[in-house]
Design a protein around this motif. Structure first.
Motif, PDB file in Angstrom:
ATOM      1  N   LEU A 916      36.889  -3.577 -24.831  1.00 28.05           N
ATOM      2  CA  LEU A 916      35.593  -4.126 -25.216  1.00 28.05           C
ATOM      3  C   LEU A 916      35.455  -4.007 -26.731  1.00 28.05           C
ATOM      4  N   ALA A 917      34.842  -5.022 -27.330  1.00 29.56           N
ATOM      5  CA  ALA A 917      34.771  -5.018 -28.785  1.00 29.56           C
ATOM      6  C   ALA A 917      33.372  -5.388 -29.259  1.00 29.56           C
ATOM      7  N   GLU A 918      33.018  -4.798 -30.351  1.00 29.31           N
ATOM      8  CA  GLU A 918      31.780  -5.195 -31.011  1.00 29.31           C
ATOM      9  C   GLU A 918      32.168  -5.593 -32.428  1.00 29.31           C
ATOM     10  N   LEU A 919      31.780  -6.810 -32.812  1.00 31.10           N
ATOM     11  CA  LEU A 919      32.200  -7.308 -34.109  1.00 31.10           C
ATOM     12  C   LEU A 919      30.947  -7.586 -34.935  1.00 31.10           C
ATOM     13  N   ARG A 920      30.854  -6.941 -36.048  1.00 31.25           N
ATOM     14  CA  ARG A 920      29.658  -7.125 -36.871  1.00 31.25           C
ATOM     15  C   ARG A 920      30.004  -8.016 -38.047  1.00 31.25           C
ATOM     16  N   ILE A 921      29.228  -9.113 -38.179  1.00 29.79           N
ATOM     17  CA  ILE A 921      29.494 -10.057 -39.258  1.00 29.79           C
ATOM     18  C   ILE A 921      28.256 -10.142 -40.130  1.00 29.79           C
ATOM     19  N   GLN A 922      28.407  -9.769 -41.389  1.00 32.58           N
ATOM     20  CA  GLN A 922      27.277  -9.885 -42.319  1.00 32.58           C
ATOM     21  C   GLN A 922      27.505 -11.102 -43.183  1.00 32.58           C
ATOM     22  N   PRO A 923      26.507 -11.940 -43.273  1.00 30.65           N
ATOM     23  CA  PRO A 923      26.691 -13.219 -43.965  1.00 30.65           C
ATOM     24  C   PRO A 923      27.201 -13.025 -45.392  1.00 30.65           C
ATOM     25  N   SER A 924      26.761 -11.977 -46.050  1.00 30.04           N
ATOM     26  CA  SER A 924      27.116 -11.841 -47.456  1.00 30.04           C
ATOM     27  C   SER A 924      28.441 -11.120 -47.656  1.00 30.04           C
ATOM     28  N   ASN A 925      28.848 -10.400 -46.659  1.00 29.76           N
ATOM     29  CA  ASN A 925      30.003  -9.522 -46.803  1.00 29.76           C
ATOM     30  C   ASN A 925      31.232 -10.133 -46.147  1.00 29.76           C
ATOM     31  N   PRO A 926      32.296 -10.327 -46.900  1.00 35.62           N
ATOM     32  CA  PRO A 926      33.490 -10.924 -46.286  1.00 35.62           C
ATOM     33  C   PRO A 926      34.209  -9.942 -45.344  1.00 35.62           C
ATOM     34  N   ASN A 927      33.791  -8.687 -45.342  1.00 34.63           N
ATOM     35  CA  ASN A 927      34.463  -7.730 -44.466  1.00 34.63           C
ATOM     36  C   ASN A 927      33.754  -7.622 -43.120  1.00 34.63           C
ATOM     37  N   LEU A 928      34.505  -7.698 -42.062  1.00 35.17           N
ATOM     38  CA  LEU A 928      33.924  -7.579 -40.722  1.00 35.17           C
ATOM     39  C   LEU A 928      34.170  -6.172 -40.215  1.00 35.17           C
ATOM     40  N   THR A 929      33.238  -5.693 -39.410  1.00 31.35           N
ATOM     41  CA  THR A 929      33.444  -4.376 -38.823  1.00 31.35           C
ATOM     42  C   THR A 929      33.739  -4.549 -37.336  1.00 31.35           C
ATOM     43  N   LEU A 930      34.815  -3.959 -36.912  1.00 32.39           N
ATOM     44  CA  LEU A 930      35.231  -4.104 -35.511  1.00 32.39           C
ATOM     45  C   LEU A 930      35.206  -2.731 -34.849  1.00 32.39           C
ATOM     46  N   SER A 931      34.428  -2.630 -33.751  1.00 26.40           N
ATOM     47  CA  SER A 931      34.452  -1.379 -32.979  1.00 26.40           C
ATOM     48  C   SER A 931      35.091  -1.679 -31.628  1.00 26.40           C
ATOM     49  N   LEU A 932      36.052  -0.885 -31.292  1.00 20.54           N
ATOM     50  CA  LEU A 932      36.769  -1.141 -30.031  1.00 20.54           C
ATOM     51  C   LEU A 932      36.559   0.019 -29.097  1.00 20.54           C
ATOM     52  N   LYS A 933      36.334  -0.317 -27.833  1.00 19.27           N
ATOM     53  CA  LYS A 933      36.196   0.725 -26.820  1.00 19.27           C
ATOM     54  C   LYS A 933      37.148   0.406 -25.685  1.00 19.27           C
ATOM     55  N   CYS A 934      37.894   1.381 -25.302  1.00 21.74           N
ATOM     56  CA  CYS A 934      38.886   1.117 -24.270  1.00 21.74           C
ATOM     57  C   CYS A 934      39.236   2.419 -23.591  1.00 21.74           C
ATOM     58  N   ARG A 935      39.546   2.343 -22.308  1.00 18.64           N
ATOM     59  CA  ARG A 935      39.913   3.578 -21.581  1.00 18.64           C
ATOM     60  C   ARG A 935      41.264   4.093 -22.037  1.00 18.64           C
ATOM     61  N   ALA A 936      42.050   3.214 -22.611  1.00 17.70           N
ATOM     62  CA  ALA A 936      43.338   3.659 -23.143  1.00 17.70           C
ATOM     63  C   ALA A 936      43.300   3.468 -24.644  1.00 17.70           C
ATOM     64  N   PRO A 937      42.718   4.441 -25.368  1.00 16.64           N
ATOM     65  CA  PRO A 937      42.442   4.216 -26.800  1.00 16.64           C
ATOM     66  C   PRO A 937      43.698   3.970 -27.622  1.00 16.64           C
ATOM     67  N   GLU A 938      44.862   4.320 -27.085  1.00 19.05           N
ATOM     68  CA  GLU A 938      46.044   4.132 -27.911  1.00 19.05           C
ATOM     69  C   GLU A 938      46.333   2.655 -28.200  1.00 19.05           C
ATOM     70  N   VAL A 939      45.748   1.741 -27.415  1.00 24.01           N
ATOM     71  CA  VAL A 939      46.035   0.336 -27.694  1.00 24.01           C
ATOM     72  C   VAL A 939      45.148  -0.205 -28.819  1.00 24.01           C
ATOM     73  N   SER A 940      44.050   0.499 -29.118  1.00 20.24           N
ATOM     74  CA  SER A 940      43.047  -0.055 -30.034  1.00 20.24           C
ATOM     75  C   SER A 940      43.646  -0.536 -31.344  1.00 20.24           C
ATOM     76  N   GLN A 941      44.467   0.318 -31.897  1.00 14.87           N
ATOM     77  CA  GLN A 941      45.070  -0.009 -33.176  1.00 14.87           C
ATOM     78  C   GLN A 941      45.784  -1.352 -33.151  1.00 14.87           C
ATOM     79  N   TYR A 942      46.442  -1.620 -32.028  1.00 16.15           N
ATOM     80  CA  TYR A 942      47.219  -2.857 -31.950  1.00 16.15           C
ATOM     81  C   TYR A 942      46.332  -4.052 -31.679  1.00 16.15           C
TER      82      TYR A 942
END
Lengths: 953, 424
Positions: A916-942
């Protein structure tokens, strides 16, 4: 079904006196005797109790009295009491505690026989309370000075593990057991191996039997000295070892070969397994390879002179062996000739192998035998023999004519089931050799009335329809079948429908009425959806475009291949690893039938030098490599449909089974199966996992074909593939003797493929390409062999798309998305490793329901959440969402919070892991913030890496 | 491993059960009974049957089904071999492996099964070891036991179980030291109606009876060891010696055992020692036929062919047969349609002949099946393969043993389709 042991005369001095019938108060009498002061009387009483127990009488009421007899110096009495205890302790756990002290005491006895007996019996008492007390004595016994006690204790660990696995692990018994593999006594080694193997079976992940060259050496030494049963355990264990190179493989083979001369057939077969497996690694040019091949034949033949039960198992295994390496037994045809007193199960197996071994050299003999068999008494056997004649015709072209005339002879006998069986196989012969034997049709038509089995009727109808233009009264014949249309089985109905349509297309003028009749019977009066669907297809085809109908229905059919029931190569390779086991008897991988399939790991002949040769090299694969036939089987869409409409008798079609399976059943569930495949369902797919490459192989052309017909394109075309990275060089030519490999991964409509470019930068021609993957985190494996059709000339390159599936063996890699690949060609074997983008594993049905998403988000603990920054991405929320959707990352919800867009997204991996992912997009900021939730956290990085790749390209 | 064992007689009674792990209910055998019913003939029950939770692996020996229950993946051959070993052990202990014998000795049987398998792993299967652990019953011993109260369970540690030669017990003593080797060969041949051999091979075994004191180390050599196409050895034989020198070198078990079994296939085969002249015909439209068979010896190096028995499976339409035999006696079983002719010895001067009339069911069509003839015979003092023992040497012990070897050839031929008929 109860079998009361009847009254036995008490005159004999034997145990049958214990079988006197249950009298009233027998238990009471026994109780008195058990408590007698006289030792002899006590023993006799215990014997009586045991005898009653043997035949299933309930004597558990005597528990305390029998246990009282346990403390004795008399070994026999002790043993008898132990026997009783093992049987009843479970039902009387509290009472069983009474026995513990004696057990513990016996484990200290100076006599090793008593020590062993005590620890052995204790392990058989399946009562939790007892097992607690067992640990200390067991630990001592595992280190006992006497090997007899040690070997008994080794088995006891397996018993204890069966009762309480956790306890065994906590107490460190597994390590002690592993140490016993290096014991000085071969029997102890054998028992330790046996115990570990049994534990490993229920414990797939544990690396219990982690073999290395040193331990292999110990095992091989023990192999020569332990009992026959121990040899079986050790050989089975050896078979799981992967030698590091061909030298090691050869040296193991050399030390295993003497076992082929063992009197115990199970030892022989286990040795055969080891040899068959390790032979894969040996180069065919090696002298030793040839020697080994020669050594394998005699013991296999000798197995056939054993008892019929042994023969049966041996034959099932030989069936696999002749498919894998036909050269081993090619000169031994005669030993498979059926004897009149063979049990039927042996006869049928022999017949099967005879056909596999049939070749131009021996076909005359085989046919003569088969003809004899066709006049035997047993119906099943006769049928199979007739079928075998047909298979010979298809397999050995030179013999086809003789086979056909033999079949005609058999038809003349007018024995009903022989005739029917013959007609079924003649239909196949027509498919293989068109326009050659049609002269026999007249004879076949004479027997029309005697056919009462659906398969024979369907075959006959197919023949009439197919050759309608040569049969004068084809319309009459078919009309006669039409009368009882609704009483026919589906198979016959479908065939009749197709045959009449064919007839109509061939002779439109006379048969219009007939075709209308059958179409209305099929569509309006039938409840069978398959039949109705096919009826409508024909109807629409005929009414909209008769020319197209003709092209479709009367399209030239691909020839059927000779080897019809070969086991699919990857399955065969797996089964070779299971020679001698139940899997080899059922010809199914253990995962398909072992209870709960716990502890089943896929075995394969991988990765080794010269792997895949069963598929590639013509001399081992009897049909010349079914893979090569693929294009001719399914050349174009039109033919494919033609196929579907014509070939529903389940006739043998060559080609990789993934392609053929849907084809064979295709016509029947043209709509059901076919469309299921389109929608990404499981439909008629042959492979176990729905997300494999199999559906697309056929699904894609089917889709467009059907789409045209039914205008069903909606939704199909939109499934464009996910992002594909440009190809990069994976294997530079310098490292691979001139072979350069570059490639990338892609995912299209549910199937993963590896797109490769092979470039030959050497001066010589390259050929015989094959590919294998090492075990990897997600079980990626090639779904089809690597097909390079022509040899690769110098400075030439070829592009290949290799379909992948995710049903291979799984092993966690580091990094997680690391894939180790071995590529073979005629020059050498090369290894390289590459990282695959994780998004090729995102499946199409990865969209979660909103409610579900919320619940799952809450459910996953916060420590599993990871945050990432995706920098320099100037897309807006909608663009991000649609871009990600293309790669199967689905937006579940979108919210606007304080000017920033929040995207809630879900995706699912092929192995069922949700992210599951939450992606935050701010109109002014070219950087997006991605929060990942998963029962197997080792995959998050990939996953984050995948996000970044997709969004930035 | 092996979970449970059920012994079932031909009428479907489970008369003994033994569980090595948890108890499996008898009802699991219902699947077996189902298969048995389907197979009609007892011999045709498939040896591996799967049930929802277990696998049943069975053998059929001496009118008893040995049905074992297994739950995990176990090599079936392992189980089958073991079951045969159990049957062999019963045979060895009780002289016969019958339901009566097993019931008569049920406690010994139970003790044996307990010793043979532990947690489903084979424990002691060598007859020598078992006999040290559990003494076989004899009338004398059971009388003595019942008087003195001693038992038939040994109380010493079976020495063989620990040594590197588990098949031999220590401290064997004989007053007469003897070693006998019986070479028994069986020809298995299929001959077609024209008399040419379709397939022939020789299955041979060397059964030994060794009664030697101490730890003798024997080596047996043959004049022509290369004759043997494939050999299966008793574990006692040193394979390396055979590989390099073609000599059988071994420390023998005590008593009777099978030293090797071997196979000689048709390439090396000498001529089949008997021939058959036959005339079997059925007349069209009459319910009778003629039957005329003569058996004669072929070259057999001057040895007589004895114990000749011919069995013919006649077609189903045959009602009865009126035959006269010049030698021996014949029986025809009208139920199974098997004709058995016990010929006895063949003397070349007067060849045995059996001829007469075959009565068929009236109205039945002319039989199409070609009856197959099966001939069994024995030749003493001749190994049909030509195998010859060269010498037997003994090392390790000082005494001089009495040595002997005997040869028997058993024949089993199956000439097929003897009636020469045309299909019309």
């Amino acid at each position: 079904m109860r079998r009361g042991p009847c009254c036995w005369l008490e005159t004999t001095m034997t145990d049958s006196k214990y079988f006197t019938t249950t009298k009233k108060g027998e238990i009471f009498e026994l109780k008195a005797e058990l408590n007698s002061d006289k030792k002899e009387k006590k023993k006799e009483a215990v014997k009586k109790v045991i005898a009653s127990m043997t035949v299933g009488k309930d004597v558990s009421a005597l528990f305390p009295d029998v246990v009282n007899c346990m403390q004795t110096d008399n070994l026999e009495l002790k043993k008898l009491v132990y026997l009783y205890l093992m049987n009843y302790a479970k039902s009387q756990p509290d009472m069983a505690i009474m026995a513990v002290n004696t057990f513990v005491k016996d484990c200290e006895d100076p006599n090793p026989l008593i020590r062993a007996l005590a620890v052995r019996t204790m392990g058989c008492i399946r009562v939790d309370k007892i097992t607690e007390y067992l640990c200390e004595p067991l630990r001592k016994c595992l280190k006992d000075e006497d090997p007899y006690v040690r070997k008994t204790a080794a088995v006891c660990v397996a018993k204890l593990h069966d009762i309480n696995a956790q306890l065994v692990e906590d107490q460190g018994f597994l390590d002690t057991l592993k140490d016993l593999i290096s014991d000085s006594n071969p029997m102890v080694v054998a028992n330790a191996v046996a115990a570990l193997s049994e534990i490993a079976e229920s414990h797939p992940s544990s690396n219990l039997l982690d073999l290395n060259p040193q331990s292999i050496n110990k095992l091989l030494t023990a192999l020569n000295e332990c009992t026959e049963w121990g040899q079986i355990f050790i050989l089975d264990c050896l078979a799981n070892y992967m030698p590091k190179d061909d030298r090691e493989a050869q040296s193991i083979c050399e030390r295993v070969t003497p076992r082929l001369s063992h009197a115990n057939s199970a030892v022989v077969l286990s040795a055969v397994k080891v040899l068959m497996k390790f032979m894969e690694m040996l180069s065919k040019d090696l002298d030793y390879y040839g020697t080994l091949l020669k050594k394998l034949a005699p013991p296999l033949v000798t197995l056939l002179s054993a008892e019929p039960e042994l023969q049966y198992v041996a034959l099932r295994n030989i069936n696999l062996i002749v498919q894998k390496r036909p050269e081993i037994l090619k000169h031994e045809m005669k030993v498979f000739f059926v004897k009149y007193n063979d049990p039927i199960y042996v006869k049928l197996e022999k017949l099967d192998i005879m056909i596999r071994l049939a070749s131009q050299a021996n076909i005359a003999q085989v046919l003569a035998e088969l003809k004899e068999y066709a006049t035997e008494v047993d119906v099943d056997f006769v049928r199979k023999a007739v079928r075998a004649i047909g298979r010979c015709a298809i397999k050995v072209e030179q013999s086809a004519e003789r086979c056909v005339s033999t079949l005609l002879d058999l038809i003349q006998t007018k024995v009903n089931y022989v005739v029917q069986e013959a007609i079924v196989v003649i239909k196949d012969i027509f498919r293989k050799y068109p326009n050659k034997y049609e002269s026999v049709i007249a004879t076949l038509c004479e027997n029309l009335d005697s056919l009462d089995e659906p398969e024979a009727r369907a075959a006959m109808i197919w023949i009439v329809g197919e050759y309608a233009e040569r049969i004068d009264n084809a319309d009459e014949l078919l009309e006669s079948f039409l009368e009882g249309f609704h009483d026919e089985s589906t198979q016959v109905q479908l065939q009749l429908l197709t045959a009449i349509v064919k007839l109509f297309l061939k002779k439109p003028t006379e048969t219009q009425e007939l075709v209308q009749q059958v179409l209305s019977l099929a569509t309006q009066d039938s409840d069978n959806p398959d039949l109705r669907d096919r009826g409508y297809i024909y109807w629409r085809l005929l009414s909209t475009d008769p020319v197209a109908a003709k092209e479709v229905v009367l399209a030239e059919k691909p020839l059927i291949s000779e080897e019809t029931d070969l086991i699919e190569p990857t399955l065969l390779d797996e089964l070779i690893c299971y020679i001698g086991t139940l899997a080899s008897v059922y010809h199914k991988p253990p995962s398909a039938f072992v209870e709960g399939s716990r502890g089943v790991t896929h075995k394969s002949l991988l990765p080794r030098t010269g792997s895949n040769e069963s598929v590639e090299s013509p001399d081992t694969a009897p049909s010349g490599g079914p893979a090569a036939d693929q294009p001719s089987v399914i050349p174009t869409q039109g033919d494919l449909l033609g196929d579907l409409l014509n070939l529903d008798l389940g006739p043998p079609v060559s080609g990789p089974p993934m392609a053929t399976a849907p084809v064979q059943m295709g016509a029947v569930d043209l709509l059901g199966g076919g469309l299921d495949i389109l929608m990404g369902g499981t439909g008629g797919s042959f492979t176990p996992a729905p997300n494999t490459a199999a559906p697309t192989n056929v699904g894609a052309p089917l889709g467009t074909g059907l789409g045209d017909l039914f205008d069903l394109t909606g939704g199909v075309g939109t499934l464009s593939g996910s992002y594909v990275a440009p190809k990069t060089v994976w294997l530079p030519a310098m490292k691979a003797k001139g072979l350069e490999i570059s490639g990338t991964f892609s995912r299209q409509v549910g199937s993963i493929s590896m797109d490769l470019v092979l470039t030959n930068k050497a001066l010589q021609v390259m050929s015989d390409f094959a590919i294998q993957f090492n075990r990897n985190s997600f079980g990626l494996a090639p779904a089809a062999p690597l097909q390079v059709h022509a040899p690769l000339a110098p400075n030439q390159s070829v592009e290949i798309s290799l379909p992948l599936n995710t049903v291979g063996s799984v092993m966690k890699m580091d990094p997680l998305n690391n894939l180790q690949v071995a590529v073979k060609n005629n020059i050498d074997v090369f290894y390289f490793s590459t990282l695959y983008p994780l998004h090729i594993l995102f499946v199409e049905d990865g969209k979660m329901e909103r409610q579900m998403f919320l619940a799952t988000w809450k459910d996953i603990p916060n420590e599993n959440e990871t945050q990432f920054q995706i920098k320099d991405c100037s897309l807006n929320a909608d663009a991000v969402s649609s871009k990600l959707q293309g790669s199967n990352i689905f937006t579940v919800a979108k919210r606007n919070v304080e000017g920033q867009d929040m995207l809630y997204q879900s995706l699912k991996l092929t192995n069922g892991i949700w992210v599951l992912a939450e992606l935050r997009i701010q109109p002014s900021n070219p950087n997006l913030t991605l929060s990942l939730k998963c029962r197997a956290p080792e995959v998050s990085q990939y996953i984050y890496q995948a996000y970044e790749t997709i969004l930035k390209n | 491993m092996i979970h449970s064992l059920f012994l079932i007689n031909c009428s479907g009674d489970i008369f003994l059960e033994k569980h090595w792990k948890s108890v499996v209910s008898q009802s699991v055998c219902d699947y077996f009974f189902e298969a048995q019913e389907k197979a009609i003939d007892v011999e045709n029950v498939p040896p591996v049957i799967s049930t929802p939770h277990h696998y049943l692996i069975s053998i059929y020996r001496d009118k008893i089904f040995f049905v074992s229950v297994i739950q995990t993946e176990v090599p079936p051959l392992f189980v089958i071999e073991f079951l045969h070993r159990v049957a062999d052990t019963f045979q060895d202990y009780f002289g016969e492996c019958s339901e009566t014998a097993i019931k008569d000795n049920v406690v010994i049987v139970y003790e044996l099964l307990e010793e043979m398998l532990d947690n489903g792993f084979p424990l002691a299967t060598e007859s020598n070891i078992l006999k040290e652990l559990i003494k076989p019953p004899t009338i004398l011993r059971s009388v003595v036991n019942s008087i003195t109260g001693s038992s038939n369970v040994g109380d010493t540690l079976p020495t063989g179980q620990l040594s590197n030669i588990p098949w031999r017990r220590a401290g064997v003593k004989y007053t007469n030291n003897e070693a006998y080797f019986d070479v028994i060969e069986e020809i298995d041949a299929i001959i077609d109606k024209s008399g040419s051999t379709v397939f022939a091979e020789i299955q041979g075994v060397i059964d030994s009876c060794i009664k030697l004191s101490g730890m003798p180390d024997l080596s047996l050599s043959f004049m022509n060891p290369r004759l043997l196409d494939d050999v299966s050895f008793h574990p006692c034989i040193r394979f390396k010696r055979w590989e390099s020198e073609r000599v059988l070198s071994f420390i023998p078990p005590d008593g009777n055992f099978r030293l090797i079994s071997y196979r000689v296939s048709s390439q090396n085969l000498v001529a089949i020692p008997v021939y058959v002249k036959h005339m079997i015909s059925f007349k069209e439209n009459t319910s009778s036929g003629r039957f005329d068979v003569t058996i004669g010896p072929k070259q057999n190096m001057g040895k007589t062919v004895e114990g000749v028995v011919m069995t013919v499976h006649m077609p189903k339409a045959v009602l009865n047969m009126n035959l006269t035999a010049t030698q021996g006696s014949y029986t025809f079983d009208p139920v199974t349609k098997v004709l058995t002719w016990d010929v006895g010895k063949i003397t070349p001067q007067k060849l045995p002949n059996l001829k007469g009339i075959v009565n068929l069911q009236s109205g039945a069509p002319k039989p199409e099946e070609n009856p197959s003839l099966n001939i069994q015979f024995k030749i003493q003092q001749l190994a049909i393969s030509g195998l010859k023992v060269n010498r037997l040497d003994m090392y390790g012990e000082k005494y001089k043993p009495f040595k002997g070897s005997s040869f028997v050839s058993d024949g089993e031929q199956e000439p097929k389709s003897l009636s020469s008929q045309n299909f019309t």
